[in-house]
Write an enzyme that holds these catalytic residues in place. Sequence first.
Site, PDB file in Angstrom:
ATOM      1  N   HIS A  89       0.835  -1.208   0.000  1.00 39.89           N
ATOM      2  CA  HIS A  89       0.000   0.000   0.000  1.00 39.89           C
ATOM      3  C   HIS A  89       0.867   1.253   0.000  1.00 39.89           C
ATOM      4  CE1 HIS A  89       0.952  -0.601   4.226  1.00 39.89           C
ATOM      5  NE2 HIS A  89       0.399   0.539   4.573  1.00 39.89           N
TER       6      HIS A  89
ATOM      7  N   HIS B 271       1.498   3.798   1.952  1.00 40.01           N
ATOM      8  CA  HIS B 271       1.904   4.549   3.134  1.00 40.01           C
ATOM      9  C   HIS B 271       3.419   4.684   3.040  1.00 40.01           C
ATOM     10  CE1 HIS B 271      -1.806   3.940   5.901  1.00 40.01           C
ATOM     11  NE2 HIS B 271      -1.845   5.076   5.243  1.00 40.01           N
TER      12      HIS B 271
ATOM     13  N   ASP C  12       5.972   4.542   4.841  1.00 41.82           N
ATOM     14  CA  ASP C  12       6.931   3.579   5.413  1.00 41.82           C
ATOM     15  C   ASP C  12       7.082   2.322   4.559  1.00 41.82           C
ATOM     16  OD1 ASP C  12       4.261   3.163   6.240  1.00 41.82           O
ATOM     17  OD2 ASP C  12       4.848   2.015   8.011  1.00 41.82           O
ATOM     18  N   HIS C  13       6.137   2.062   3.677  1.00 46.29           N
ATOM     19  CA  HIS C  13       6.197   0.834   2.856  1.00 46.29           C
ATOM     20  C   HIS C  13       6.690   1.075   1.435  1.00 46.29           C
ATOM     21  CE1 HIS C  13       3.923  -1.819   5.674  1.00 46.29           C
ATOM     22  NE2 HIS C  13       3.719  -0.615   6.186  1.00 46.29           N
TER      23      HIS C  13
ATOM     24  N   HIS D 153      -7.143  -2.185   5.641  1.00 45.28           N
ATOM     25  CA  HIS D 153      -6.294  -1.136   6.217  1.00 45.28           C
ATOM     26  C   HIS D 153      -6.951   0.221   5.964  1.00 45.28           C
ATOM     27  CE1 HIS D 153      -2.685   0.371   7.935  1.00 45.28           C
ATOM     28  NE2 HIS D 153      -2.116   0.790   6.824  1.00 45.28           N
TER      29      HIS D 153
ATOM     30  N   ASP E  21      -0.069  -4.185   6.070  1.00 45.58           N
ATOM     31  CA  ASP E  21      -0.783  -3.605   7.219  1.00 45.58           C
ATOM     32  C   ASP E  21      -2.263  -3.966   7.109  1.00 45.58           C
ATOM     33  OD1 ASP E  21       1.642  -2.485   7.660  1.00 45.58           O
ATOM     34  OD2 ASP E  21       0.985  -0.390   7.541  1.00 45.58           O
TER      35      ASP E  21
ATOM     36  N   HIS F  15       6.463  -5.689  11.820  1.00 49.08           N
ATOM     37  CA  HIS F  15       5.843  -4.358  11.778  1.00 49.08           C
ATOM     38  C   HIS F  15       5.493  -3.894  13.197  1.00 49.08           C
ATOM     39  CE1 HIS F  15       2.897  -1.220  10.535  1.00 49.08           C
ATOM     40  NE2 HIS F  15       3.612  -1.170   9.424  1.00 49.08           N
TER      41      HIS F  15
HETATM   42 ZN   LIG Z   1       3.011   0.314   7.984  1.00 54.63          ZN
HETATM   43 ZN   LIG Z   2      -0.078   1.443   6.543  1.00 54.61          ZN
END
Ligand SMILES: [Zn+2]
Ligand SMILES: [Zn+2]
Length: 306
Positions: free
Chosen positions: A63, A65, A67-68, A140, A210, A268
């Site tokens: 996804h 976000h 951080d990913h 998510h 997530d 995570h």
């Molecule tokens: Zn995350």
């Molecule tokens: Zn996320």
Amino acid sequence: MVKLTVTFLGTSSAAPTKTRGLPAIAIQREGEVILMDCGEGVQRQVMSAGIGLNRPTTILITHLHGDHVTGLLGLLQTMGMAQRSRPLTVVGPSALSKWLEVTSRLLNIGLTFQLQFVTAKAGAHLHTEDFDVKATPADHSVESYAYRVSERPRPGVFHPQKARKLGIPEGKLWSRLQKGRKVLLNGKTILPSQVVGQQRPGRSIGYSGDTRPSARLARFFSGCDLLIFDSTYLERDKDKAVERKHSTAREAATLAKKAKVRSLVLTHFSARYQNSSALVKEAHAMFPRAIAASDGMKVEVDYPDS
Ligand SMILES: [Zn+2]
Ligand SMILES: [Zn+2]
């Protein structure tokens, strides 16, 4: 047995800590690499894990976000500087292709290789050199996908006594039959099924990204040899897990049990926890073989019958 290795390149959630980088996981089988999520700085983690930048590679992004995904651009740029020549496949939500296109244009990133983008969606199915990759929606706060990476089925067990009985000499002909090819002997055709048992499933690895736990995911990960699941929180912080659409370690373990997977790795983790021991303890109540991921950790996935 061909080695199937999973390396955890980053195991933190949201922000990195002194000991944990942002989410990224590598699967390696012979020369092929599957990368799942690309947290910031992923290319350094890839290099320190000894993973080549010019391998047949598929990148699966769960996804959008930060951080990913923010590590993806740097990784592509580093691959370009390393003169990567093989085409690269990136799988992710449709907006990822736009993000890649805009950022690489603005930053003037010239790639030395062809980039193929595959849009992730429910039921998406992709064949790589040695794997079948499937996607399904996760639950998510933004559009997000879980992935299941499965090795192709293995040939069945070879029965030497049956081959001898049919008068097939040991050597080349045996090996052909083992590989599923028919052979001709004294004018007679011998089929692999006469000496080889039924195909056996390959090994499979599931990655939730997530998500909240869901019945859909329990079905999707059914029977995985290794499941890697969002374990951001402890049960005592479940209200945050629900609000931010993540899972607790106990929920991850409950889903692993429901899906009857063979092993579970929690990952995570929220930076609020000093270490992962309480998370693992919580998971053990539901799934005794659960372990916690740490940066650089390698897991070898074996066959159920090995
Ligand atoms: Zn995350
Ligand atoms: Zn996320």
